[in-house]
Design a protein around this motif. Sequence first.
Motif, PDB file in Angstrom:
ATOM      1  N   VAL A 103      37.732  44.145  42.080  1.00  0.00           N
ATOM      2  CA  VAL A 103      36.937  43.029  41.562  1.00  0.00           C
ATOM      3  C   VAL A 103      37.871  42.041  40.858  1.00  0.00           C
ATOM      4  N   VAL A 104      37.807  40.789  41.291  1.00  0.00           N
ATOM      5  CA  VAL A 104      38.677  39.743  40.739  1.00  0.00           C
ATOM      6  C   VAL A 104      37.803  38.654  40.134  1.00  0.00           C
ATOM      7  N   ARG A 105      38.103  38.260  38.920  1.00  0.00           N
ATOM      8  CA  ARG A 105      37.290  37.265  38.207  1.00  0.00           C
ATOM      9  C   ARG A 105      37.648  35.842  38.620  1.00  0.00           C
ATOM     10  N   ASP A 106      36.590  35.081  38.962  1.00  0.00           N
ATOM     11  CA  ASP A 106      36.757  33.654  39.267  1.00  0.00           C
ATOM     12  C   ASP A 106      35.589  32.881  38.650  1.00  0.00           C
ATOM     13  N   PHE A 107      35.186  33.262  37.440  1.00  0.00           N
ATOM     14  CA  PHE A 107      34.100  32.574  36.733  1.00  0.00           C
ATOM     15  C   PHE A 107      34.521  32.288  35.298  1.00  0.00           C
ATOM     16  N   GLU A 126      47.521  39.994  41.565  1.00  0.00           N
ATOM     17  CA  GLU A 126      48.928  40.415  41.586  1.00  0.00           C
ATOM     18  C   GLU A 126      49.191  41.497  40.536  1.00  0.00           C
ATOM     19  N   THR A 127      48.566  41.364  39.360  1.00  0.00           N
ATOM     20  CA  THR A 127      48.767  42.356  38.292  1.00  0.00           C
ATOM     21  C   THR A 127      48.325  43.741  38.746  1.00  0.00           C
ATOM     22  N   ILE A 128      47.121  43.827  39.295  1.00  0.00           N
ATOM     23  CA  ILE A 128      46.603  45.134  39.730  1.00  0.00           C
ATOM     24  C   ILE A 128      47.426  45.684  40.889  1.00  0.00           C
ATOM     25  N   ASN A 129      47.684  44.849  41.878  1.00  0.00           N
ATOM     26  CA  ASN A 129      48.419  45.337  43.046  1.00  0.00           C
ATOM     27  C   ASN A 129      49.838  45.777  42.695  1.00  0.00           C
ATOM     28  N   MET A 130      50.478  45.061  41.761  1.00  0.00           N
ATOM     29  CA  MET A 130      51.825  45.465  41.363  1.00  0.00           C
ATOM     30  C   MET A 130      51.796  46.781  40.589  1.00  0.00           C
ATOM     31  N   GLU A 131      50.734  47.025  39.815  1.00  0.00           N
ATOM     32  CA  GLU A 131      50.616  48.311  39.117  1.00  0.00           C
ATOM     33  C   GLU A 131      50.501  49.460  40.123  1.00  0.00           C
ATOM     34  N   LEU A 132      49.763  49.229  41.200  1.00  0.00           N
ATOM     35  CA  LEU A 132      49.628  50.245  42.245  1.00  0.00           C
ATOM     36  C   LEU A 132      50.966  50.455  42.957  1.00  0.00           C
ATOM     37  N   ILE A 133      51.668  49.364  43.196  1.00  0.00           N
ATOM     38  CA  ILE A 133      52.985  49.449  43.848  1.00  0.00           C
ATOM     39  C   ILE A 133      53.980  50.194  42.959  1.00  0.00           C
TER      40      ILE A 133
END
Length: 353
Positions: A103-107, A126-133
């Motif tokens: 879920v990504v915030r755009d509001f 990018e923050t979440i995906n880099m944490e997973l990486i």
Amino acid sequence: MSLSIGIVGLPNVGKSTLFNILTKKQVEASNYPFCTIDPNVGVVKVPDERLDKIAQISQPAKIIPTFIEFTDIAGLVKGAHEGEGLGNQFLSHIRECDAICEVVRDFKDPNVIHVNGEIDPIGDQETINMELIFADLKTVEKRLEKVAKEIKSGDKEIIKQKEILEKIKVLLDQGRAVRELEMKDEEKVFIKSLSLLTIKPIIYALNSDDTEKEAKFSWDGEVVRSNVKMEEDIAKLPEEEQAEYMKELRINKSGLDKLISASYKLLDLETFFTTGKDETRAWTIKKGSKAPQAAAEIHTDFEKGFVRAEVINWEKFIETGGEIKAKELGLVRTEGKDYIVQDGDICNFLINK
């Protein structure tokens, strides 16, 4: 076939609210980071108008849909792979899921604080995906250390594992997910054993206050845009009023339907049906499943004892008013062990007991 999707995101992006809509199970959705400490699991019916239409013909005692399991996983922050926030809990819970709904915030809402102080969907993703990486990188590096000690034995399997691990490490060092890697069949078995996070398929649920705006993000997964708060308000209405209100708002599909459709597409799933006087039921299988594999969804013994399947497309079943007329018209086919079950097939499996 059980299907588990982990709902993840930074704090205060609408993650728990989305879960509430999907499951109609009220979990805490407070305006504070880490309010969701333990994962909340909800089992959701998969809406399928075909099931209802088949049941209208068969008039069964029971109607049983297929289900998807959603898990609301605690929010994470930058540094989760090093244990920041609830990072370690987050990573362990997500490993158990088949796919990720991010879920990504755009509001914009001054009453709902953003953990980083500004609305930045690209930065949040990018923050979440880099944490997973980073988490996967730690897993791979630890395994490489172990392999480095074992490789002295000259074991060919260990040498292959080292090659695969090094290939994965190069990809992760570039900030890319493991799902981007082209894998041979023999490599997939070993890679699966690593329980990597970035190999899981991903859906992006863009929580937006402008659902008309086109999502222009070059992300490595399908983007489903919806206004989660609006959908929450709709979900609180009596069921008979929801469709009318959605029509007024020009909403063709609910967030639930969008997410389920995206989930099926993402995981390469399809549905077949069984029907009779006792029950009409929907079953989920992987695309490309042969008849004995589909039969095993009903009972594991059915795969071994499979003899043949009587099959008719659901639309033909409806058009002819049921099995008897369909058989008279020669529309019910007899299929063997190599038949690949199609989405919407109604199947009657003959089993050697």
